[in-house]
Design an enzyme around this catalytic site. Structure first.
Site, PDB file in Angstrom:
ATOM      1  CE  LYS A 154      -4.533   0.841   0.270  1.00 56.58           C
ATOM      2  NZ  LYS A 154      -5.657  -0.010  -0.171  1.00 56.58           N
TER       3      LYS A 154
HETATM    4  P1  NAD Z   1     -13.639   7.644  -2.275  1.00 55.24           P
HETATM    5  O1  NAD Z   1     -12.706   8.724  -1.911  1.00 55.24           O
HETATM    6  O2  NAD Z   1     -14.052   7.474  -3.695  1.00 55.24           O
HETATM    7  O3  NAD Z   1     -15.020   7.814  -1.423  1.00 55.24           O
HETATM    8  C1  NAD Z   1     -15.026   7.943  -0.041  1.00 55.24           C
HETATM    9  C2  NAD Z   1     -16.447   8.307   0.412  1.00 55.24           C
HETATM   10  O4  NAD Z   1     -16.485   8.274   1.845  1.00 55.24           O
HETATM   11  C3  NAD Z   1     -16.906   9.690  -0.001  1.00 55.24           C
HETATM   12  O5  NAD Z   1     -18.264   9.628  -0.375  1.00 55.24           O
HETATM   13  C4  NAD Z   1     -16.770  10.517   1.276  1.00 55.24           C
HETATM   14  O6  NAD Z   1     -17.730  11.581   1.351  1.00 55.24           O
HETATM   15  C5  NAD Z   1     -17.065   9.470   2.326  1.00 55.24           C
HETATM   16  N1  NAD Z   1     -16.477   9.786   3.616  1.00 55.24           N
HETATM   17  C6  NAD Z   1     -15.179  10.104   3.871  1.00 55.24           C
HETATM   18  N2  NAD Z   1     -15.018  10.360   5.187  1.00 55.24           N
HETATM   19  C7  NAD Z   1     -16.224  10.201   5.753  1.00 55.24           C
HETATM   20  C8  NAD Z   1     -16.709  10.313   7.079  1.00 55.24           C
HETATM   21  N3  NAD Z   1     -15.895  10.668   8.077  1.00 55.24           N
HETATM   22  N4  NAD Z   1     -18.020  10.064   7.314  1.00 55.24           N
HETATM   23  C9  NAD Z   1     -18.843   9.728   6.301  1.00 55.24           C
HETATM   24  N5  NAD Z   1     -18.438   9.593   5.033  1.00 55.24           N
HETATM   25  C10 NAD Z   1     -17.160   9.843   4.766  1.00 55.24           C
HETATM   26  O7  NAD Z   1     -12.981   6.318  -1.694  1.00 55.24           O
HETATM   27  P2  NAD Z   1     -13.251   4.810  -2.160  1.00 55.24           P
HETATM   28  O8  NAD Z   1     -12.280   4.457  -3.235  1.00 55.24           O
HETATM   29  O9  NAD Z   1     -14.713   4.588  -2.378  1.00 55.24           O
HETATM   30  O10 NAD Z   1     -12.765   4.022  -0.862  1.00 55.24           O
HETATM   31  C11 NAD Z   1     -13.600   3.901   0.290  1.00 55.24           C
HETATM   32  C12 NAD Z   1     -13.057   2.780   1.157  1.00 55.24           C
HETATM   33  O11 NAD Z   1     -13.027   1.571   0.401  1.00 55.24           O
HETATM   34  C13 NAD Z   1     -11.630   2.985   1.678  1.00 55.24           C
HETATM   35  O12 NAD Z   1     -11.537   2.362   2.948  1.00 55.24           O
HETATM   36  C14 NAD Z   1     -10.797   2.204   0.680  1.00 55.24           C
HETATM   37  O13 NAD Z   1      -9.569   1.775   1.229  1.00 55.24           O
HETATM   38  C15 NAD Z   1     -11.725   1.032   0.419  1.00 55.24           C
HETATM   39  N6  NAD Z   1     -11.477   0.304  -0.812  1.00 55.24           N
HETATM   40  C16 NAD Z   1     -11.533   0.939  -2.027  1.00 55.24           C
HETATM   41  C17 NAD Z   1     -11.328   0.213  -3.188  1.00 55.24           C
HETATM   42  C18 NAD Z   1     -11.446   0.829  -4.552  1.00 55.24           C
HETATM   43  O14 NAD Z   1     -11.396   0.079  -5.541  1.00 55.24           O
HETATM   44  N7  NAD Z   1     -11.661   2.125  -4.661  1.00 55.24           N
HETATM   45  C19 NAD Z   1     -11.029  -1.164  -3.120  1.00 55.24           C
HETATM   46  C20 NAD Z   1     -10.988  -1.783  -1.867  1.00 55.24           C
HETATM   47  C21 NAD Z   1     -11.219  -1.032  -0.725  1.00 55.24           C
END
Ligand code: NAD
Length: 427
Positions: free
Chosen positions: A116
């Site tokens: 990561k």
């Molecule tokens: P992103 O930045 O696209 O979206 C994050 C979302 O969470 C946004 O809507 C934001 O408003 C919301 N958010 C952030 N802080 C917040 C809070 N304190 N309270 C409420 N809402 C909040 O990110 P993403 O890519 O969707 O990733 C989200 C999670 O999924 C992370 O933990 C990431 O590690 C995990 N993840 C992502 C992927 C991927 O393919 N993008 C794959 C596996 C895991």
């Protein structure tokens, strides 16, 4: 918590999610038999690189940012895992996220270790050209340890296809050859894969469907509450909705909304794209406060934002039978105990959000062979990979009477540590 095995560069009082990861490792060790002698392989990342990322700002001053790339384990293949831009990200956060990638990749039987990366920056305060400068310098700094056969970054929070395009270009310029396979989650035109954008959210749906089939629950009308409406939460909302479920609540940094009859995520996306309105201005929904979101009446709670969101404070109020961890590390170990005592079933992050890395793997394979698959082929392969992984983990959970997270760790850590034992120690 007492962690006698902590490396000297960590502070026991500010371990963050790494403490959660260590606790999860402790919980799996009694189930690993003789392989548990290799436990410290999981407690100590193989390689952690901290880099200084200086960039010229638009006013001519130089600003320095902290960057990290952690390769937690490479016993089963090259490192693989996303890059996060966040003002609060720390080395121990990145270590935990890298550790979960090791477990996730092994749980899915992908031929990768776990890695990561992160940069301590708030990208909302950077113009596009500053973001590009930052990305290029960070990529050059970590260039000594990444590569299509060494470690393959991908998007995570606040990084996207454009950031991956810059990373690919920077690496390619440095090595003197266009190297599409150095990152995944790229734009389609640069060797990205069809299906990658929605893969993580789609995967959340697939594992939830598999669990519900075993529990005898139908999908039609199932009520889903989703924290986060970004890449993962948005795709999950659409895929659940398109398969007949009802998305009853959504929370993002912009607030929380609720409608027991269901929120149409497609209409919400249209609204957010074409009006100046915020999430909470969407017509027909009730605005609820932060704490009330966790207590809404629902069948599935899907945290898809950040780590440590379900804690001892809100876990007792969660009414969902199924917790589907779209985010990495959203549930603290203490909160997990409360949820399990409430008879909830937790589909752990290392399985529930593995759809993204699975299609990233497909992207890497397509880049290596320069032969591209159709979207329906990719979605079918994703469905098969996740359903198969789910079955293996579910069966271990049933046979050994273990919660699904521990079962997933048993399956994954057995693979990682068997590989470690077979390879032996060099020199
Ligand atoms: P992103 O930045 O696209 O979206 C994050 C979302 O969470 C946004 O809507 C934001 O408003 C919301 N958010 C952030 N802080 C917040 C809070 N304190 N309270 C409420 N809402 C909040 O990110 P993403 O890519 O969707 O990733 C989200 C999670 O999924 C992370 O933990 C990431 O590690 C995990 N993840 C992502 C992927 C991927 O393919 N993008 C794959 C596996 C895991």
């Amino acid at each position: 918590m007492n962690h006698p095995q902590l490396p000297s560069y960590l502070d026991a009082n500010s371990l963050g999610p790494w403490a959660t990861f260590l606790e999860q490792v402790d919980r799996v060790l009694p189930h690993l038999g003789k392989l548990s002698v290799w436990a410290d392989t999981l407690r100590r990342p193989k390689r952690s690189l901290i880099v200084d990322v200086p960039i010229f700002m638009d006013n001519g001053t130089v600003q320095h940012y902290e960057g990290y790339r952690v390769q937690h384990n490479t016993s089963r293949g090259p490192g693989k895992g996303g890059v996060r831009y966040h003002p609060d990200v720390t080395l121990s956060d990145v270590m935990a996220l890298a550790g979960w990638m090791t477990v996730k990749n092994a749980a899915l039987n992908l031929p990768y270790g776990g890695a990561k990366g992160g940069v301590r920056v708030d990208p909302k305060h950077l113009s596009l050209s500053l973001l590009e400068r930052l990305t290029r310098r960070y990529t050059s700094e970590i260039g000594i340890i990444i590569g299509p056969e060494k470690d393959i970054p991908a998007p995570d929070m606040n990084t996207n296809e454009q950031v991956m395009a810059w990373m690919m270009d920077t690496y390619s310029m440095n090595v003197g050859a266009t190297t599409t396979g150095v990152v995944t989650g790229k734009p389609l035109i640069l060797g990205g894969s069809l299906g990658r954008h929605d893969a993580t959210g789609r995967g959340c749906y697939i594992v939830a469907r598999e669990a519900m089939q075993r529990l005898g629950i139908g999908m039609t009308g199932t009520r889903v509450a989703i924290q986060g409406f970004g890449n993962v939460g948005n795709a999950a909302a659409r895929v659940f909705h398109d398969h007949g479920a009802r998305v009853v609540a959504i929370q993002s940094t912009g607030g929380s909304i609720y409608n027991p009859s269901g929120i149409d995520p497609h209409a919400l996306n249209d609204f957010l794209a074409h009006s100046n309105g915020a999430l909470t201005d969407f017509p027909g929904v009730e605005k609820i406060d932060h704490a009330a979101f966790w207590a809404v009446d629902c069948d599935i709670m899907l945290p898809a934002a950040l780590e440590n969101q379900i804690t001892t404070v809100n876990a007792p109020s969660i009414r969902a039978r199924l917790i589907v961890e779209g985010a990495n590390g959203p549930t603290t170990p203490e909160a997990e105990d409360i949820l399990l005592a409430q008879d909830a079933i937790i589909l752990p992050d290392v399985l529930a959000n593995a759809g993204g890395v699975t299609v990233s793997y497909f992207e890497w394979v397509q880049n290596a062979s320069s032969f591209f698959w159709t979207e329906s082929d990719i979605n079918a392969r994703l469905d098969r990979a996740l359903s198969d992984a789910f079955r293996v983990i579910w069966d271990v959970g049933q046979e050994r009477k273990l919660p699904l997270r521990t079962a997933a760790f048993v399956v994954a850590c057995t693979r990682v540590l068997e590989a470690r034992a077979l390879r032996g120690l060099y020199p």
